[in-house]
Write a protein that holds these residues in place. Structure first.
Motif, PDB file in Angstrom:
ATOM      1  N   GLU A  17       0.735  -1.410  -0.072  1.00 51.45           N
ATOM      2  CA  GLU A  17      -0.099   0.181   0.094  1.00 51.45           C
ATOM      3  C   GLU A  17       0.796   1.407   0.115  1.00 51.45           C
ATOM      4  OE1 GLU A  17      -3.628   2.019   2.435  1.00 51.45           O
ATOM      5  OE2 GLU A  17      -2.706  -0.041   3.438  1.00 51.45           O
ATOM      6  N   GLY A  18       0.653   2.336  -0.845  1.00 46.94           N
ATOM      7  CA  GLY A  18       1.120   3.474  -1.117  1.00 46.94           C
ATOM      8  C   GLY A  18       2.838   3.370  -1.745  1.00 46.94           C
ATOM      9  N   ALA A  19       2.926   2.098  -2.368  1.00 46.30           N
ATOM     10  CA  ALA A  19       4.248   1.877  -2.934  1.00 46.30           C
ATOM     11  C   ALA A  19       4.234   2.863  -4.321  1.00 46.30           C
ATOM     12  CB  ALA A  19       4.140   0.457  -3.516  1.00 46.30           C
ATOM     13  N   ALA A  20       2.950   3.220  -4.878  1.00 49.83           N
ATOM     14  CA  ALA A  20       3.309   4.195  -6.147  1.00 49.83           C
ATOM     15  C   ALA A  20       3.506   5.315  -5.922  1.00 49.83           C
ATOM     16  CB  ALA A  20       1.873   4.009  -6.899  1.00 49.83           C
ATOM     17  N   LEU A  21       3.105   5.846  -4.769  1.00 50.35           N
ATOM     18  CA  LEU A  21       3.379   7.262  -3.993  1.00 50.35           C
ATOM     19  C   LEU A  21       4.621   7.289  -3.603  1.00 50.35           C
ATOM     20  CD1 LEU A  21      -0.290   8.019  -2.082  1.00 50.35           C
ATOM     21  CD2 LEU A  21       0.501   9.160  -4.377  1.00 50.35           C
ATOM     22  N   ARG A  22       5.012   6.275  -3.061  1.00 55.11           N
ATOM     23  CA  ARG A  22       6.470   6.336  -2.460  1.00 55.11           C
ATOM     24  C   ARG A  22       7.580   6.458  -3.719  1.00 55.11           C
ATOM     25  NH1 ARG A  22       8.049   7.904   1.755  1.00 55.11           N
ATOM     26  NH2 ARG A  22       6.026   6.826   2.704  1.00 55.11           N
ATOM     27  N   ARG A  23       7.252   5.796  -4.779  1.00 53.38           N
ATOM     28  CA  ARG A  23       8.196   6.024  -5.870  1.00 53.38           C
ATOM     29  C   ARG A  23       7.922   7.615  -6.283  1.00 53.38           C
ATOM     30  NH1 ARG A  23       5.627   1.281  -7.617  1.00 53.38           N
ATOM     31  NH2 ARG A  23       4.386   2.394  -9.128  1.00 53.38           N
ATOM     32  N   LEU A  24       6.881   8.145  -6.152  1.00 50.91           N
ATOM     33  CA  LEU A  24       6.872   9.449  -6.679  1.00 50.91           C
ATOM     34  C   LEU A  24       7.580  10.460  -5.681  1.00 50.91           C
ATOM     35  CD1 LEU A  24       3.010  10.029  -7.691  1.00 50.91           C
ATOM     36  CD2 LEU A  24       5.069   9.617  -9.101  1.00 50.91           C
ATOM     37  N   VAL A  25       7.493  10.027  -4.463  1.00 48.72           N
ATOM     38  CA  VAL A  25       8.468  10.737  -3.189  1.00 48.72           C
ATOM     39  C   VAL A  25       9.943  10.467  -3.574  1.00 48.72           C
ATOM     40  CG1 VAL A  25       8.972  11.085  -0.992  1.00 48.72           C
ATOM     41  CG2 VAL A  25       6.683  10.983  -1.884  1.00 48.72           C
ATOM     42  N   ASN A  26      10.251   9.290  -3.929  1.00 46.22           N
ATOM     43  CA  ASN A  26      11.673   9.076  -4.215  1.00 46.22           C
ATOM     44  C   ASN A  26      12.034   9.661  -5.380  1.00 46.22           C
ATOM     45  OD1 ASN A  26      11.869   7.389  -1.741  1.00 46.22           O
ATOM     46  ND2 ASN A  26      11.310   5.438  -3.096  1.00 46.22           N
ATOM     47  N   GLY A  27      11.109   9.660  -6.452  1.00 50.51           N
ATOM     48  CA  GLY A  27      11.497  10.402  -7.755  1.00 50.51           C
ATOM     49  C   GLY A  27      11.639  11.928  -7.484  1.00 50.51           C
ATOM     50  N   PHE A  28      11.170  12.500  -6.402  1.00 54.16           N
ATOM     51  CA  PHE A  28      11.473  13.887  -6.337  1.00 54.16           C
ATOM     52  C   PHE A  28      12.759  13.985  -5.836  1.00 54.16           C
ATOM     53  CE2 PHE A  28      11.202  17.661  -3.306  1.00 54.16           C
ATOM     54  CZ  PHE A  28      11.169  18.618  -4.350  1.00 54.16           C
ATOM     55  N   GLY A  29      13.339  13.334  -4.961  1.00 51.08           N
ATOM     56  CA  GLY A  29      14.610  13.300  -4.344  1.00 51.08           C
ATOM     57  C   GLY A  29      15.531  13.093  -5.511  1.00 51.08           C
ATOM     58  N   GLN A  30      15.386  12.306  -6.426  1.00 54.49           N
ATOM     59  CA  GLN A  30      16.146  12.465  -7.664  1.00 54.49           C
ATOM     60  C   GLN A  30      16.106  13.383  -8.486  1.00 54.49           C
ATOM     61  OE1 GLN A  30      15.114   8.742  -9.817  1.00 54.49           O
ATOM     62  NE2 GLN A  30      15.357   7.415  -8.056  1.00 54.49           N
ATOM     63  N   PHE A  31      14.955  14.106  -8.590  1.00 54.20           N
ATOM     64  CA  PHE A  31      14.938  15.211  -9.441  1.00 54.20           C
ATOM     65  C   PHE A  31      15.802  16.407  -8.536  1.00 54.20           C
ATOM     66  CE2 PHE A  31      12.759  19.467  -8.950  1.00 54.20           C
ATOM     67  CZ  PHE A  31      12.629  19.947 -10.148  1.00 54.20           C
ATOM     68  N   ARG A  32      15.507  16.641  -7.234  1.00 55.11           N
ATOM     69  CA  ARG A  32      16.327  17.631  -6.735  1.00 55.11           C
ATOM     70  C   ARG A  32      17.829  17.278  -6.867  1.00 55.11           C
ATOM     71  NH1 ARG A  32      14.818  20.878  -2.566  1.00 55.11           N
ATOM     72  NH2 ARG A  32      17.102  20.678  -1.782  1.00 55.11           N
ATOM     73  N   HIS A  33      18.292  16.215  -6.725  1.00 51.69           N
ATOM     74  CA  HIS A  33      19.588  15.848  -6.798  1.00 51.69           C
ATOM     75  C   HIS A  33      20.267  16.105  -8.149  1.00 51.69           C
ATOM     76  CE1 HIS A  33      23.558  13.930  -6.042  1.00 51.69           C
ATOM     77  NE2 HIS A  33      23.200  12.929  -7.091  1.00 51.69           N
ATOM     78  N   GLN A  34      19.305  15.636  -9.351  1.00 51.93           N
ATOM     79  CA  GLN A  34      19.911  15.786 -10.585  1.00 51.93           C
ATOM     80  C   GLN A  34      19.815  16.998 -11.252  1.00 51.93           C
ATOM     81  OE1 GLN A  34      18.031  12.435 -12.532  1.00 51.93           O
ATOM     82  NE2 GLN A  34      19.094  10.891 -11.199  1.00 51.93           N
ATOM     83  N   HIS A  35      18.659  17.806 -10.886  1.00 49.29           N
ATOM     84  CA  HIS A  35      18.432  19.090 -11.338  1.00 49.29           C
ATOM     85  C   HIS A  35      18.659  20.255 -10.653  1.00 49.29           C
ATOM     86  CE1 HIS A  35      16.919  17.060 -15.220  1.00 49.29           C
ATOM     87  NE2 HIS A  35      16.635  16.075 -14.277  1.00 49.29           N
TER      88      HIS A  35
END
Length: 246
Positions: A17-35
């Motif tokens: 439960e919540g795995a799809a949302l967790r991927r988005l939160v983790n993706g935001f972390g990658q966005f911050r780091h990469q961009h």
């Protein structure tokens, strides 16, 4: 228990439960780091406002995000998304018009130089349009919305056979895109800028089954595959005038 049985069961288990949302939160972390943390100059400029040269009118389909498809950076695109990437014709009826208002803002307030209507293959919205008069109406709002392009259904009805259904669906998707282009050109504030060489209109079709991007050569087609190294002619408007205005 048989060897490997646990691994098979784990693969068949539903996602947590919540795995799809967790991927988005983790993706935001990658966005911050990469961009965000890498290109401070870009984001400092974006704090002062947005100045995109390109507006994209795209479908809401989760598989066809224009920024991902085109490798765009933050601030590159002003994006309008709706079911089937449709543009309704101008209507001065005093009612709210979400797509038209976004287009108006992009053109009048942001001064975009190009508008791309981005259609795609396997579009459920276009399928709904084609099936509207065939005894199926699974949606209320969607069925009303796709009537914006009802001329496409009328054009395709005479072509549909069981043998050609897939081919006709692809043709209908491109025809809906061209209909939206022609509707777009009918807005007075767009027609004025196109005539002055300040705005060009493009029709792009993404076939994600083949992984190709095609462009309309005119307001009624045909479509040709885009060449990154070749000329980029608009479907409506003058590429030469835009070059002089740049």
């Amino acid at each position: 228990m048989e060897p490997g049985r646990d691994a098979v069961a784990e693969c068949d288990a539903p996602p947590a439960e919540g795995a799809a949302l967790r991927r988005l939160v983790n993706g935001f972390g990658q966005f911050r780091h990469q961009h965000f943390e890498v290109d401070e100059e870009l984001f400092s400029r974006l704090l002062e406002g947005q100045h995109p040269e390109v507006m994209v009118i795209a479908c809401s389909d989760s598989r066809t995000d224009p920024a991902i498809i085109c490798g765009a950076r933050p601030g590159d695109l002003f994006v309008v998304r709706n079911v089937a990437a449709l543009v309704p014709p101008p209507a001065a009826d005093g009612r709210p018009h979400g797509t038209a208002s976004a287009i108006e803002f992009g053109v009048k307030a942001l001064g975009v130089r190009h508008i791309v209507v981005l259609g795609h293959s396997f579009c459920a919205g276009v399928r709904c349009l084609l099936e509207h008069d065939h005894g199926t109406r699974p949606f209320d709002y969607v069925s009303d919305w796709v009537e914006v392009a009802r001329e496409v259904r009328e054009e395709m009805n005479g072509l549909v056979t069981d043998a050609e259904r897939v081919l006709v669906a692809r043709r209908a998707e491109q025809a809906a895109l061209l209909t939206s282009l022609r509707h777009l050109a009918a807005y007075p504030f767009i027609a004025e800028r196109v005539a002055a060489g300040r705005l060009s209109l493009h029709g792009w079709y993404f076939h994600f089954g083949w992984g190709v991007l095609q462009a309309a050569l005119g307001p009624r087609g045909p479509f040709r595959q885009l060449d990154p190294d070749g000329p980029l002619h608009p479907a409506i408007g003058s590429a030469e005038a835009l070059g002089r205005a740049a």
